[in-house]
Design an enzyme around this catalytic site. Structure first.
Site, PDB file in Angstrom:
ATOM      1  N   CYS A   1       0.830  -1.204   0.000  1.00 13.02           N
ATOM      2  CA  CYS A   1       0.000   0.000   0.000  1.00 13.02           C
ATOM      3  C   CYS A   1       0.867   1.256   0.000  1.00 13.02           C
ATOM      4  O   CYS A   1       0.696   2.146  -0.845  1.00 13.02           O
ATOM      5  CB  CYS A   1      -0.957  -0.024   1.178  1.00 13.02           C
ATOM      6  N   TYR A   2       1.790   1.369   0.939  1.00  7.99           N
ATOM      7  CA  TYR A   2       2.668   2.540   0.954  1.00  7.99           C
ATOM      8  C   TYR A   2       3.450   2.667  -0.359  1.00  7.99           C
ATOM      9  O   TYR A   2       3.511   3.755  -0.939  1.00  7.99           O
ATOM     10  CB  TYR A   2       3.652   2.470   2.125  1.00  7.99           C
TER      11      TYR A   2
END
Lengths: 344, 344, 344, 344
Positions: free
Chosen positions: D149-150
């Site tokens: 996600c990051y």
């Protein structure tokens, strides 16, 4: 007993001042002013204050205040403070001003970021009210410019490292995150619950007015001109600021030198707590005057990351203002401020 | 100085007790116990407490406590309290127990809703620690069963009206809403942030164990048997309980009689604030020991609606426990508890 | 394709209509009006809508709309709707009105709780747009008064039991809790993040204007006059309503009869999901048109408690409005509304 | 129709996959596995899914899956994926793996930050599933390592500037903030509502395992080795990531060159929306597959600040996984993903 008034007492910093002062052993709160709420009892407006403060908001009147109090906390908007503070000083009152109007030494910087200043001559008399940097000057001041919330968190994160010349002064990035009380109590779409809740955003990127305030103080500590990049963000919570501060370490500086710099700089600071590599959360300072600091060195690219947390209403405004009052009267810095943070 | 200990100090009611006691002028907190955290400094576990409490969690040991303290707050789970409290009493210690184990006068009711009781003989010696109902008995008690959070909010809402015989005792519905600290600090799917946040739900409908506790006390005040319907709900916030309580008014009872009943019943109560038709919000009592009460009469169908708010951790647990300690030692009821609520 | 417009599209129900209609396979959204935002692109105002709607807000003009669309959703404030809706009907347009102005059959009730009605003669033509009660009439209506959010949740909870005559019609208490979008998008202290967050409160106790709306529909279902007690509360979350509804069971009525009443009443309802004794949470319907219902019988005092949850913006406003449009055009009730709720 | 299964379907990325796939016009979801929940209906476990998915969780069995489906989304913990994915590939299934196990080209990097890799030979066959960088390779892949996600948010923020050689590759700082679903659904003190709510904190400072993943992809785009400083933070909200990314501009590079770089790089990207100097909020992408990007140049110290927002569960996991499946089957990238974001 110190007799005090709060001018502009109906906002969040005002009610926080009332909360703190209502339990201060050496203070008598004699008057609170608010143009908008004049005539109303404060505990009708803030029912939380019932049995703690029964004052009635009054119109601001310097003559009347001068007869009744020794010191005024001015929690007025920028510019309104400039109109009112000189009136108070002329009548011999001490002032702790929570606006930005008396935080700058150089009127040009103020005017570049804010608006024309009406009493620039007062700027040289005013003291920037960050006790860890200016304790002695505050002690003898009549006018204290109480620091901004973001600047408090960022300056305390960097002062030891700039003072010790451990970091490159031009490499600083401060990425700050604040709860919503920082936006004040005025109703606006920006502070509407459903526009804030479940969202996260940056604002005023590259142009927030706390930038020059941080730079003024850091330049003073560093002994050289410091220019930073500062980005504020809005967190869906009521109170708290966390600043993640990045800087490039100078050659050869180790993590232990960083730690020593913090420890020696804050040796006697009653309201700075050092966490080392256990970086702090805003929850651990909520409702208190503490600034908790943690740090880590990223050896892969020789940066130091400092995490600094405060409660924006207490340490970032009203608590620090009371601290400044304590110092102005020679009282212990933490008098009336020594309760434990609110957790959970 | 009263020397005290907290048994089971690692949960939310434990840390709230430490927060309050750390600023109590007549208390020395000498020991905190926790099986799970024994050996750890409390301010490592709760960094908010740094500079406020430096105690180390220890294994619970009645003999050791008896040598060092006068009173123990037991913040243990139900059933664990039953094992530990008798040990303390035998050694001459006073106890304020925050579990449900010593709240019931009738062991059968306890056993119907909880489990077998190991020391039913102690129930007649224990006093239900709601100061507004049992101030005198608390004063002379050695064992206080500290009330549950929901019961505190519901009983205080109804006691004046049942005492004055203004409402039909069998018509009562209490619809209560609590913040998440009420569920304790144990990790579970129920308290996972993403299962709570942005949602609202009821739980244990018709079967929550606070029901008989409320009924015991209301029956006592009413002088007749009271059976209620009680529904708890979970609010996505940390602290606070609001109970909306409904009852049918008896014939001819007017809104002003309702108001008079509240005013006379709580004439001298330092921790009940009456709001009349301005019904209160949980925010106005957060972090305090207050119960704020408002009410309205629905003339269209002759019901009274009472809105009662408390902080579930303070008035609903730890604050009330300190209040009980104060009464047990003849101190002013509010000693150490007189700070203003946290707003915003 | 049905050509539609939204009048008053800048608020939360407006943007929710745009979101839903932008994915409806039989609708072309041709125009959106807003006095305040006229001239602005909607996806500038709501950046979430980029690539989903490129319309520009326009001034409301009945003639212009009549040339371009078949049906208008009016999401205007009460009273403003009364001025605009007749203009649309005169030009042959169909209308789904989201205000309260066309929900009441009896103009006197409207006028007692709201204000004088300008076109009372239209009330008899308008259909109350709750599909589960009025599916057939909606099918042939030109003007639908779209139900209020609280009424939707409360009426669906009670209709089966009143229809089946299982409960005492005068014993009903509805304790409802709503997210903050229910208060609209207007900036006010009431919806300020820091006044809502970490707090819970009741409002308009005994006097909320959804009361007579609920009573009208319940009386219709029951075949007798129903008067209820209704208390709304504000939950610190954006979307969702949970209503806890209490009623006294008639003699001899069992829990299984209650369950059967729900099952037979909602046999073919695409947007009612029955949960039995597993009472539902608002999270399980967020972003959807569902009403989820659970219930329990409190045998100790012969009450039934029904827990009803909806998304106030979808089922409580815009989703239901689209449902009504579907029915008015003979389309499947759920067309364009069949996406799963948002969890977590 | 593509027949698919989800392995490890009981967590947040699993239920998000079910939500999306249940409305995908070219997919039949045939099986969901979960060791912990095997035997249970998914709509009992997630009541939101009632009427949208009636599957029963089953034990993971590669043979059984191979008979019924064409592709498996593996939403298993790191390391568990490594055990299961090879079994699926051997049986001729396509796999989109949401763990970190197949994201790295260099097994040494994986092993330095994670643990020993059991099937390093598969790494060269796996494609990193970020469509904006690897669209063509994904099209012909059998195994896609779905991005973290990051990394998704940070890589999309920087790729155009590194590709265009506008910034100094060693000057990058990514300060990222995530909602709590990013921590998964497992119960722990870290995700307890009261430990997250009203607080903000950084975690894994200098040591988060998404760092090398970001560096791998940025190095590929830049054509040189890139080392970054990456700091993740936890925001008290359920969904959303905002990354504030800082880099030093090369000499002479202007803000308009920065803008042009973004525009040309994302010319045909269906799921990147460029906001220019109007920096985006996470709210505007919630529930969608968009990455919205804004940027500003800080001329005072020649830095560019890019603000990147995604929904961590959709674009940061399950939505992107579906996107990858679409590409693997030659379908339009956005099929089944084109609904508007959830606001408010």
């Amino acid at each position: 007993m110190i007799r005090v008034a709060i001018a502009g007492a109906s906002g969040y910093t005002g009610v926080e001042l009332i909360r703190i002062l209502s339990q201060h052993p050496q203070v008598e709160l004699k008057a609170i002013t608010s143009r908008g709420q004049a005539g109303q009892r404060v505990d009708k407006y803030y029912p939380s204050l019932r049995r703690h403060c029964e004052l009635i908001f009054e119109e601001p009147d310097p003559d009347s205040l001068a007869q009744r109090v020794d010191l005024v906390f001015t929690a007025l908007p920028h510019q309104a403070a400039m109109d009112f503070v000189p009136e108070l000083l002329q009548r011999g009152l001490k002032v702790v001003d929570l606006s930005a109007d008396y935080r700058f030494r150089d009127p040009n910087i103020y005017e570049n970021w804010y608006q024309p200043h009406k009493t620039p001559e007062l700027l040289s008399r005013a003291v920037y009210g960050l006790p860890e940097l200016h304790r002695r000057e505050i002690h003898s001041a009549n006018l204290v410019g109480n620091p901004g919330c973001y600047p408090t968190s960022v300056i305390l994160a960097l002062a030891p490292l700039l003072f010790g010349k451990l970091i490159h002064a031009q490499s600083i990035i401060a990425d700050s995150k604040s709860g919503v009380t920082g936006a004040g109590r005025g109703a606006s779409l920006t502070t509407h619950f459903c526009e804030v809740n479940e969202g996260f955003k940056a604002y005023k990127v590259t142009e927030h007015r706390h930038t020059p305030e941080i730079e003024q103080e850091l330049s003073g500590v560093a002994g050289e001109s410091v220019t930073i990049t500062f980005t504020p963000h809005l967190v869906p919570m009521s109170r708290g600021i966390l600043s993640s501060v990045y800087a490039n370490l100078k050659n050869g500086i180790s993590e232990s030198q960083v730690s020593e710099a913090f420890q020696s700089f804050y040796l006697d600071a009653p309201f700075v707590r050092l966490c080392g590599t256990e970086v702090p959360s805003t929850l651990q300072v909520r409702g208190s005057n503490y600034c908790d600091l943690g740090w880590r060195v990223d050896e892969r690219n020789r940066r130091v990351i400092i995490i600094s947390v405060i409660d924006n209403l207490t340490r970032g405004a009203s608590g620090q203002a009371v601290c400044n009052m304590n110092l102005m009267y020679g009282l212990p810095e933490g008098l009336g401020l020594n309760t434990a943070p609110w957790q959970p």
